[in-house]
Design an enzyme around this catalytic site. Sequence first.
Site, PDB file in Angstrom:
ATOM      1  CG  ASN A  96      -2.020   1.005   1.164  1.00 15.64           C
ATOM      2  OD1 ASN A  96      -1.813   2.161   0.793  1.00 15.64           O
ATOM      3  ND2 ASN A  96      -3.211   0.590   1.536  1.00 15.64           N
ATOM      4  CG  ASP A 118     -10.568   4.779  -6.238  1.00 20.43           C
ATOM      5  OD1 ASP A 118     -11.430   5.677  -6.391  1.00 20.43           O
ATOM      6  OD2 ASP A 118     -10.840   3.653  -5.818  1.00 20.43           O
ATOM      7  CD  GLU A 192      -2.682  -1.963 -18.434  1.00 21.97           C
ATOM      8  OE1 GLU A 192      -1.868  -2.891 -18.400  1.00 21.97           O
ATOM      9  OE2 GLU A 192      -2.585  -0.930 -17.730  1.00 21.97           O
ATOM     10  CE1 TYR A 193      -9.812   1.077 -15.529  1.00 23.16           C
ATOM     11  CE2 TYR A 193      -7.756   1.102 -14.284  1.00 23.16           C
ATOM     12  CZ  TYR A 193      -9.063   0.664 -14.433  1.00 23.16           C
ATOM     13  OH  TYR A 193      -9.610  -0.183 -13.513  1.00 23.16           O
ATOM     14  CD  GLU A 194      -2.745   7.772 -21.579  1.00 29.20           C
ATOM     15  OE1 GLU A 194      -2.392   8.725 -22.287  1.00 29.20           O
ATOM     16  OE2 GLU A 194      -1.991   7.222 -20.740  1.00 29.20           O
TER      17      GLU A 194
END
Length: 211
Positions: A96, A118, A192-194
């Site tokens: 974390n 997030d 990946e999100y981009e």
Amino acid sequence: MRQRNKPWADDFLMEHQEIVIAEPKENKGKWKKIFGNTNPIHLEIGTGKGQFIVGMADQYPGINFIGIEMAKSIIVDAAQKVIGSEQQNVLLVNENANDLEEFFAENEVSTIYLNFSDPWPKNRHEKRRLSYYTFLAQYQNVLSGNGELIMKTDNRSLFEYSLVSFSTYGLQLEEVSLDLHQLNDATNVMTEYEEKFSNKGQPIYRCTAKF
């Protein structure tokens, strides 16, 4: 997004401790020794499935990259990409980011990437945003004097919040882009999100800041 459980993840991580470092706290201040060179260290917080960090490692072989991802079911995908790429300048940490200063010494990192973090949109979750001032204090501690903080997101509210947070904390904004892909930046490596969001026509926001 809920991730599919991967029962084999623990065994896989144990078998590949040369890539996913099992005890990162023991390497605090020693990361260049682990890499076996004196190259700069770039850190991605929330490395996801690894597309960005592997792409960056390929594009910049003279830089050491470390990706932090706390979800085991996701970091195994990143590890598989690293193995497949055969890159020698990428390590991963399954921890974390709240404990960043336990893993890195002062001035040990040259650049930090916050990619599609997030957004934690509810006000009561503000402290969890990676651009909240308590995280900024950790970044300032581990970054070198001229180190950079680079953020990319598709979430305009998070981007606006982060710009205010950076400025309030005293960071100097070096670059602010409200539509990254309109810049045609050949050096930009997509996550990946981009890739997913840009294919839908959504603008990607990016900023670079220094303490």
